[in-house]
Design a protein around this motif. Structure first.
Motif, PDB file in Angstrom:
ATOM      1  N   GLY A 181       0.810  -1.212   0.000  1.00 40.19           N
ATOM      2  CA  GLY A 181       0.000   0.000   0.000  1.00 40.19           C
ATOM      3  C   GLY A 181       0.841   1.258   0.000  1.00 40.19           C
ATOM      4  N   PHE A 182       2.112   1.134   0.400  1.00 46.68           N
ATOM      5  CA  PHE A 182       3.007   2.283   0.379  1.00 46.68           C
ATOM      6  C   PHE A 182       3.855   2.214  -0.885  1.00 46.68           C
ATOM      7  CE2 PHE A 182       2.035   2.046   4.850  1.00 46.68           C
ATOM      8  CZ  PHE A 182       1.981   3.377   5.251  1.00 46.68           C
ATOM      9  N   PRO A 183       3.881   3.284  -1.670  1.00 43.99           N
ATOM     10  CA  PRO A 183       4.740   3.272  -2.862  1.00 43.99           C
ATOM     11  C   PRO A 183       6.196   3.262  -2.455  1.00 43.99           C
ATOM     12  CG  PRO A 183       3.858   5.471  -2.487  1.00 43.99           C
ATOM     13  CD  PRO A 183       3.149   4.550  -1.522  1.00 43.99           C
ATOM     14  N   ILE A 184       7.027   2.588  -3.216  1.00 46.38           N
ATOM     15  CA  ILE A 184       8.445   2.487  -2.893  1.00 46.38           C
ATOM     16  C   ILE A 184       9.095   3.857  -2.834  1.00 46.38           C
ATOM     17  CG2 ILE A 184       9.199   2.258  -5.273  1.00 46.38           C
ATOM     18  CD1 ILE A 184      10.657   0.450  -2.177  1.00 46.38           C
ATOM     19  N   GLY A 185       8.556   4.814  -3.569  1.00 47.71           N
ATOM     20  CA  GLY A 185       9.121   6.159  -3.550  1.00 47.71           C
ATOM     21  C   GLY A 185       8.981   6.844  -2.211  1.00 47.71           C
ATOM     22  N   SER A 186       8.095   6.321  -1.314  1.00 48.11           N
ATOM     23  CA  SER A 186       7.915   6.942  -0.004  1.00 48.11           C
ATOM     24  C   SER A 186       9.056   6.605   0.933  1.00 48.11           C
ATOM     25  CB  SER A 186       6.588   6.489   0.620  1.00 48.11           C
ATOM     26  OG  SER A 186       6.659   5.110   0.968  1.00 48.11           O
ATOM     27  N   LEU A 187       9.876   5.624   0.571  1.00 48.44           N
ATOM     28  CA  LEU A 187      11.002   5.229   1.413  1.00 48.44           C
ATOM     29  C   LEU A 187      12.140   6.238   1.245  1.00 48.44           C
ATOM     30  CD1 LEU A 187      12.337   3.143   3.254  1.00 48.44           C
ATOM     31  CD2 LEU A 187      13.063   1.920   1.217  1.00 48.44           C
ATOM     32  N   THR A 188      12.465   6.939   2.327  1.00 47.59           N
ATOM     33  CA  THR A 188      13.488   7.979   2.235  1.00 47.59           C
ATOM     34  C   THR A 188      14.820   7.546   2.828  1.00 47.59           C
ATOM     35  OG1 THR A 188      12.727   8.965   4.316  1.00 47.59           O
ATOM     36  CG2 THR A 188      11.788   9.826   2.271  1.00 47.59           C
ATOM     37  N   GLY A 189      14.877   6.391   3.498  1.00 47.42           N
ATOM     38  CA  GLY A 189      16.158   5.914   3.974  1.00 47.42           C
ATOM     39  C   GLY A 189      16.140   5.394   5.392  1.00 47.42           C
ATOM     40  N   SER A 190      17.315   5.356   6.006  1.00 46.59           N
ATOM     41  CA  SER A 190      17.442   4.837   7.366  1.00 46.59           C
ATOM     42  C   SER A 190      18.617   5.512   8.054  1.00 46.59           C
ATOM     43  CB  SER A 190      17.639   3.321   7.341  1.00 46.59           C
ATOM     44  OG  SER A 190      18.791   2.968   6.584  1.00 46.59           O
ATOM     45  N   LEU A 191      18.580   5.505   9.385  1.00 46.79           N
ATOM     46  CA  LEU A 191      19.634   6.118  10.192  1.00 46.79           C
ATOM     47  C   LEU A 191      20.001   5.189  11.342  1.00 46.79           C
ATOM     48  CD1 LEU A 191      18.290   9.780  10.620  1.00 46.79           C
ATOM     49  CD2 LEU A 191      20.282   9.110   9.284  1.00 46.79           C
ATOM     50  N   PRO A 192      21.297   5.036  11.650  1.00 52.49           N
ATOM     51  CA  PRO A 192      21.694   4.296  12.844  1.00 52.49           C
ATOM     52  C   PRO A 192      21.932   5.268  13.996  1.00 52.49           C
ATOM     53  CG  PRO A 192      23.617   4.679  11.510  1.00 52.49           C
ATOM     54  CD  PRO A 192      22.469   5.394  10.830  1.00 52.49           C
ATOM     55  N   TYR A 193      21.545   4.891  15.209  1.00 51.85           N
ATOM     56  CA  TYR A 193      21.793   5.744  16.358  1.00 51.85           C
ATOM     57  C   TYR A 193      22.760   5.125  17.367  1.00 51.85           C
ATOM     58  CZ  TYR A 193      18.014   8.845  14.893  1.00 51.85           C
ATOM     59  OH  TYR A 193      17.237   9.733  14.185  1.00 51.85           O
ATOM     60  N   ASP A 194      22.949   3.820  17.297  1.00 51.77           N
ATOM     61  CA  ASP A 194      23.852   3.184  18.251  1.00 51.77           C
ATOM     62  C   ASP A 194      24.344   1.868  17.673  1.00 51.77           C
ATOM     63  OD1 ASP A 194      25.316   2.955  20.587  1.00 51.77           O
ATOM     64  OD2 ASP A 194      23.666   2.146  21.781  1.00 51.77           O
ATOM     65  N   ILE A 195      25.465   1.387  18.204  1.00 51.00           N
ATOM     66  CA  ILE A 195      26.030   0.101  17.833  1.00 51.00           C
ATOM     67  C   ILE A 195      26.335  -0.662  19.113  1.00 51.00           C
ATOM     68  CG2 ILE A 195      28.401   0.984  17.742  1.00 51.00           C
ATOM     69  CD1 ILE A 195      28.905  -0.940  15.389  1.00 51.00           C
ATOM     70  N   SER A 196      26.122  -1.965  19.089  1.00 48.21           N
ATOM     71  CA  SER A 196      26.368  -2.768  20.280  1.00 48.21           C
ATOM     72  C   SER A 196      27.856  -2.763  20.632  1.00 48.21           C
ATOM     73  CB  SER A 196      25.875  -4.202  20.066  1.00 48.21           C
ATOM     74  OG  SER A 196      26.557  -4.814  18.980  1.00 48.21           O
ATOM     75  N   GLY A 197      28.156  -3.025  21.896  1.00 44.66           N
ATOM     76  CA  GLY A 197      29.537  -3.019  22.344  1.00 44.66           C
ATOM     77  C   GLY A 197      30.408  -4.001  21.600  1.00 44.66           C
ATOM     78  N   ASP A 198      29.818  -5.129  21.175  1.00 50.84           N
ATOM     79  CA  ASP A 198      30.610  -6.130  20.445  1.00 50.84           C
ATOM     80  C   ASP A 198      30.632  -5.886  18.946  1.00 50.84           C
ATOM     81  OD1 ASP A 198      28.081  -6.886  19.615  1.00 50.84           O
ATOM     82  OD2 ASP A 198      28.142  -8.884  20.500  1.00 50.84           O
ATOM     83  N   GLY A 199      29.956  -4.830  18.470  1.00 49.75           N
ATOM     84  CA  GLY A 199      30.008  -4.447  17.063  1.00 49.75           C
ATOM     85  C   GLY A 199      29.165  -5.283  16.127  1.00 49.75           C
ATOM     86  N   THR A 200      28.258  -6.105  16.634  1.00 54.22           N
ATOM     87  CA  THR A 200      27.476  -6.997  15.778  1.00 54.22           C
ATOM     88  C   THR A 200      26.059  -6.512  15.496  1.00 54.22           C
ATOM     89  OG1 THR A 200      26.620  -8.304  17.634  1.00 54.22           O
ATOM     90  CG2 THR A 200      28.740  -8.971  16.684  1.00 54.22           C
ATOM     91  N   THR A 201      25.608  -5.473  16.186  1.00 52.55           N
ATOM     92  CA  THR A 201      24.219  -5.036  16.065  1.00 52.55           C
ATOM     93  C   THR A 201      24.141  -3.523  15.998  1.00 52.55           C
ATOM     94  OG1 THR A 201      23.514  -6.936  17.389  1.00 52.55           O
ATOM     95  CG2 THR A 201      21.909  -5.184  17.069  1.00 52.55           C
ATOM     96  N   LEU A 202      23.368  -3.013  15.036  1.00 48.77           N
ATOM     97  CA  LEU A 202      23.075  -1.589  14.947  1.00 48.77           C
ATOM     98  C   LEU A 202      21.596  -1.373  15.198  1.00 48.77           C
ATOM     99  CD1 LEU A 202      25.772  -1.849  13.214  1.00 48.77           C
ATOM    100  CD2 LEU A 202      24.972   0.198  12.012  1.00 48.77           C
TER     101      LEU A 202
END
Length: 487
Positions: A181-202
């Motif tokens: 129902g959402f057009p693909i053009g509505s996707l504007t992106g993504s942002l990370p705010y933190d990373i796990s201490g072991d570096g495996t998860t954002l």
């Protein structure tokens, strides 16, 4: 009975759980001397020894690092001279050697920044970017970089490893695909705010023209010779949750904290969407963290490495009071420490690995300032088994009765003040002895008493409160409780 080698070996460890007079302490860490006076925290190292953020300096808004061992705040120069107008720092490695952030360029846009041992390095990118998180060991970065996707320009979450050469491969994160129902053009992106201490998860957000949704990206080891695989977990599917932001993640990525809208029943058939903090834990538990009584807003900005403590703010329609949540619910920081007159603790921004040290922002006579709080030990008796009517039993410390939030009457030791502690140890103020005493499950009934008569002692079990006996290793003799309390 355990040997004295074990007992005295624990002495060094005991000092880790006791600072100053055993009480919670808070301090203003200062600023960079600019006008107006301001200092805003961006994050805290996992050991609580370093805080980074931004402050007004004589040259404008500048990134800083504050070192507990050095006891001072230092400016982090972006190294671009007139090519940049300001710089901010958002995260720091455990040892304080790697700091990440961004700077605003004079010609417009932003550039990611890495400070290694205080020396600035720019993140090479075709479009504006920023670095928001760094793993505990300082080797893995969470960053966002604008890129072109067909006719669209988007911001995409990335992970960057081995940044030393500044030519290492960036691993693009899968962007959230809108539901039907959402057009693909509505996707504007993504942002990370933190990373796990072991570096495996954002953790961060995916963005559409309709909403923001919290996202968790988890690294999955690929087959030899294959590209890295990232599993994407979005949070938009949880009931009563609308729009969400993931701001913090535990060391191993199994717990996430953030902000989401919750539909609240006001009674009388009235409902209202309110912004509330949340905590998600693996495999699939999503819980809203409620604000202080009377407030309608809460936010979670960070989570301890062990995932037990979430920090943030509570207020009316926005952040106004620094708070944290643990297994017992929400706690107002101003109730945990003697706050100097004229100070207002507005919110918490960072927390160390076990929730005993925090940093946040507030206001005082000097303006906006960054504070650091230490000594916030968790109740060392928290795992005791409930026996009813306020009575509980610790498998190593025995029976006691909870008289309030921080006071207990111990079956063997009498009245004690128990501020905070770790699960396997407890620091108490023993009213019978008139001193602070430290115990640990590995050594009890050996204990360490502070004060003028400071020494390791052995408690003779079976003696009663008011008539206890201890073997004082400093004096090499048995001493009655009454004689110890008299000094």
């Amino acid at each position: 009975m355990r040997g004295l080698r074990i007992v005295f070996g624990m002495l060094g460890a005991s000092l880790l759980f006791f600072t100053g007079n055993g009480q919670v302490a808070i301090q203003d860490i200062g600023n960079l001397g600019g006008s107006p006076s301001t200092a805003i925290p961006g994050g805290m190292s996992s050991n609580g020894d370093y805080v980074v953020g931004y402050s007004m300096s004589k040259s404008g808004l500048s990134a800083f690092i504050w070192s507990k061992p050095a006891g001072k705040m230092t400016i982090l120069d972006h190294g671009k001279g007139t090519g940049a107008t300001q710089a901010k720092a958002y995260d720091v490695s455990s040892d304080g050697r790697v700091v990440v952030g961004d700077c605003k360029l004079t010609g417009g846009g932003y550039e990611g920044m890495i400070w290694k041992d205080g020396v600035a390095q720019s993140v090479v990118s075709e479009y504006p970017c920023a670095v928001y998180g760094v793993s505990n060991d300082g080797t893995t970065l969470a960053l966002t970089s604008t890129f072109t996707d067909g006719p669209y320009k988007k911001s995409g979450a990335h992970i960057w490893e081995d940044f030393e050469s500044l030519t290492s491969m960036r691993l693009p994160m899968p962007l959230f695909v809108p539901p039907g129902g959402f057009p693909i053009g509505s996707l504007t992106g993504s942002l990370p705010y933190d990373i796990s201490g072991d570096g495996t998860t954002l953790v961060g957000i995916s963005m559409t023209s309709m909403a923001r949704n919290a996202v968790r990206w988890v690294y999955r080891s690929p087959q030899p010779g294959m590209d890295p695989e990232w599993e994407v977990h979005t949070f938009e599917e949880y009931p009563d949750s609308e729009s969400s932001y993931a701001y913090g993640v535990s060391y191993n990525g199994t717990a996430v904290a953030g902000l989401s809208r919750e539909e609240v029943d006001l009674g009388g058939g009235e409902f209202e969407w309110q912004w509330h903090a949340f905590k998600w834990t693996e495999p699939d538990t999503f819980v809203f963290l409620q604000p202080l009584p009377g407030d309608n807003y809460s936010e979670a900005t960070a989570i301890s490495d062990d995932g037990d403590v979430v920090v943030g703010a509570s207020g009316q329609d926005g952040p106004d009071e620094a708070v944290y949540w643990d297994k017992d619910g929400i706690h107002k920081l101003a109730d945990e420490v003697n706050v100097p007159e004229g100070w207002q603790l507005r919110g918490v921004k960072g927390v160390n690995r076990i929730g005993t040290c925090m940093t946040g922002w507030g206001t005082n006579a000097n303006g906006n300032f960054t504070w650091v709080l230490t000594g916030l030990f968790r109740d060392g008796l928290q795992d005791a088994e409930d026996r009813g009517d306020g009575w509980a039993e610790s498998e190593w410390y025995g029976f006691f009765w909870r008289a309030g939030k921080s006071h207990v009457w111990h079956f063997a030791h009498g009245w004690e003040y128990v501020p905070k502690g770790n699960r396997d140890s407890v620091m108490v103020y023993d009213y019978g002895l008139g001193q602070w005493v430290w115990n640990h499950q590995e050594v009890y009934p050996f204990l360490y008493m502070y004060g003028d008569e400071a020494s390791w002692m052995w408690f003779y079990e079976g003696t009663q409160p008011g008539d206890r006996w201890f073997f004082h290793y400093g004096k090499n003799k048995w001493i009655a409780e009454a004689n110890l309390s008299e000094g």
